[in-house]
Motif scaffolding. Sequence first.
Motif, PDB file in Angstrom:
ATOM      1  N   LEU A   1       5.752 -12.991   7.018  1.00 41.80           N
ATOM      2  CA  LEU A   1       5.708 -11.762   6.214  1.00 41.80           C
ATOM      3  C   LEU A   1       4.622 -11.850   5.141  1.00 41.80           C
ATOM      4  O   LEU A   1       3.916 -10.875   4.878  1.00 41.80           O
ATOM      5  CB  LEU A   1       7.070 -11.514   5.569  1.00 41.80           C
ATOM      6  N   ASP A   2       4.482 -13.022   4.532  1.00 40.66           N
ATOM      7  CA  ASP A   2       3.420 -13.216   3.536  1.00 40.66           C
ATOM      8  C   ASP A   2       2.045 -13.029   4.168  1.00 40.66           C
ATOM      9  O   ASP A   2       1.135 -12.452   3.545  1.00 40.66           O
ATOM     10  CB  ASP A   2       3.522 -14.599   2.910  1.00 40.66           C
TER      11      ASP A   2
ATOM     12  N   PRO B   1      -1.552  -5.606  -4.741  1.00 41.20           N
ATOM     13  CA  PRO B   1      -0.518  -4.756  -5.342  1.00 41.20           C
ATOM     14  C   PRO B   1       0.389  -4.067  -4.324  1.00 41.20           C
ATOM     15  O   PRO B   1       1.493  -3.627  -4.675  1.00 41.20           O
ATOM     16  CB  PRO B   1      -1.332  -3.724  -6.132  1.00 41.20           C
ATOM     17  N   LEU B   2      -0.069  -3.959  -3.084  1.00 44.58           N
ATOM     18  CA  LEU B   2       0.728  -3.293  -2.056  1.00 44.58           C
ATOM     19  C   LEU B   2       1.744  -4.221  -1.390  1.00 44.58           C
ATOM     20  O   LEU B   2       2.566  -3.763  -0.594  1.00 44.58           O
ATOM     21  CB  LEU B   2      -0.188  -2.712  -0.973  1.00 44.58           C
TER      22      LEU B   2
ATOM     23  N   LEU C   1       5.571  -3.300  -1.337  1.00 43.51           N
ATOM     24  CA  LEU C   1       5.791  -2.106  -0.526  1.00 43.51           C
ATOM     25  C   LEU C   1       5.670  -2.424   0.958  1.00 43.51           C
ATOM     26  O   LEU C   1       6.485  -1.976   1.786  1.00 43.51           O
ATOM     27  CB  LEU C   1       4.801  -1.022  -0.921  1.00 43.51           C
ATOM     28  N   LEU C   2       4.652  -3.210   1.312  1.00 47.47           N
ATOM     29  CA  LEU C   2       4.434  -3.552   2.715  1.00 47.47           C
ATOM     30  C   LEU C   2       5.541  -4.451   3.258  1.00 47.47           C
ATOM     31  O   LEU C   2       5.928  -4.335   4.422  1.00 47.47           O
ATOM     32  CB  LEU C   2       3.078  -4.227   2.878  1.00 47.47           C
ATOM     33  N   ARG C   3       6.053  -5.343   2.415  1.00 50.21           N
ATOM     34  CA  ARG C   3       7.167  -6.194   2.846  1.00 50.21           C
ATOM     35  C   ARG C   3       8.402  -5.336   3.144  1.00 50.21           C
ATOM     36  O   ARG C   3       9.060  -5.524   4.170  1.00 50.21           O
ATOM     37  CB  ARG C   3       7.486  -7.227   1.768  1.00 50.21           C
TER      38      ARG C   3
END
Length: 301
Positions: free
Chosen positions: A191-192, A201-202, A205-207
């Motif tokens: 995920l990272d 900064p996103l 939200l993306l996670r």
Amino acid sequence: MKRFERLDQIRRMDPVADAPEIYRLSAAFEFPWDYTRALELALYRTYAVPSIGRLLADTAELTERSQRRYDDTALLLDAVMEHGFATQEGRTAIRRINQMHRSYDISADDMRYVLSTFVVMPRRWIDTYGWRRLSRHEIVATTEYYRTLGRHMGIPGIPETFEEFEALLDSYEREHFAWDQRSRQVSDATLDLMTSWYPRPLAPLLRTATLALLDEPLLRAFRYEAPSATATFLVRRAVKTRGRLVRLLPPRRAPHFARQNWEIKSYPNGYRTADLGTHPVPGMGGCPVRQVKLTDVVDLD
């Protein structure tokens, strides 16, 4: 070319005899973005099987060298699809895959399960999020393509039909999905990696968006808190909307392969297929020794 002209071409072909070409038309022309996402999800969900997740954690490849391992996996699988099983490039890619796998004590059951994710997850993803559903010709051809890959990898007891692969996947996940701390480490690292492809900064939200695309058994196995119902609805609706918009675009005239994906970052100056992947030494560096049988190694020569 009209939007459904390539589908008409696929339907005129033999889904078994022409399986590699049908798969290439489907994956490189019709649904390149969807196949990338679906195969990412296919590999990701295998981490929830503790025997697989722990092995990947032990190698440290996906936790410490995530980008390189992501790239190598995509490029090796892509080389077979782009060039075919009988070509030098395709044979080299399969040989590299086999050399890596036979260095570890991987059960035949786990190998069959991983293969089943390659068959089943693209169909489920595309039928949900693609610009059209997969045709029966494409489903049969994809099944036959991965059956051929599995035979080249020396996997015993390969299912014969899509429905058998689907039943294997569902039953294996019911029986084997479970919490494991090492598997969670591999999941977190993946995920990272995926969030690292975008501005920092996103990342939160993306996670959340990624977790919203996961099914409940997968979230439970990794002990992730499920995103809110609203977030899940919005994310899935957005991906479905993308598919509807793609349907309105003209058909792709040139193939798009994984090596062209902007997420592939490890080889700005090019690469040789023979150099991709790891080169583990059995019994050293935490690499478990696998007792290799003649049936474990398929000589493509």
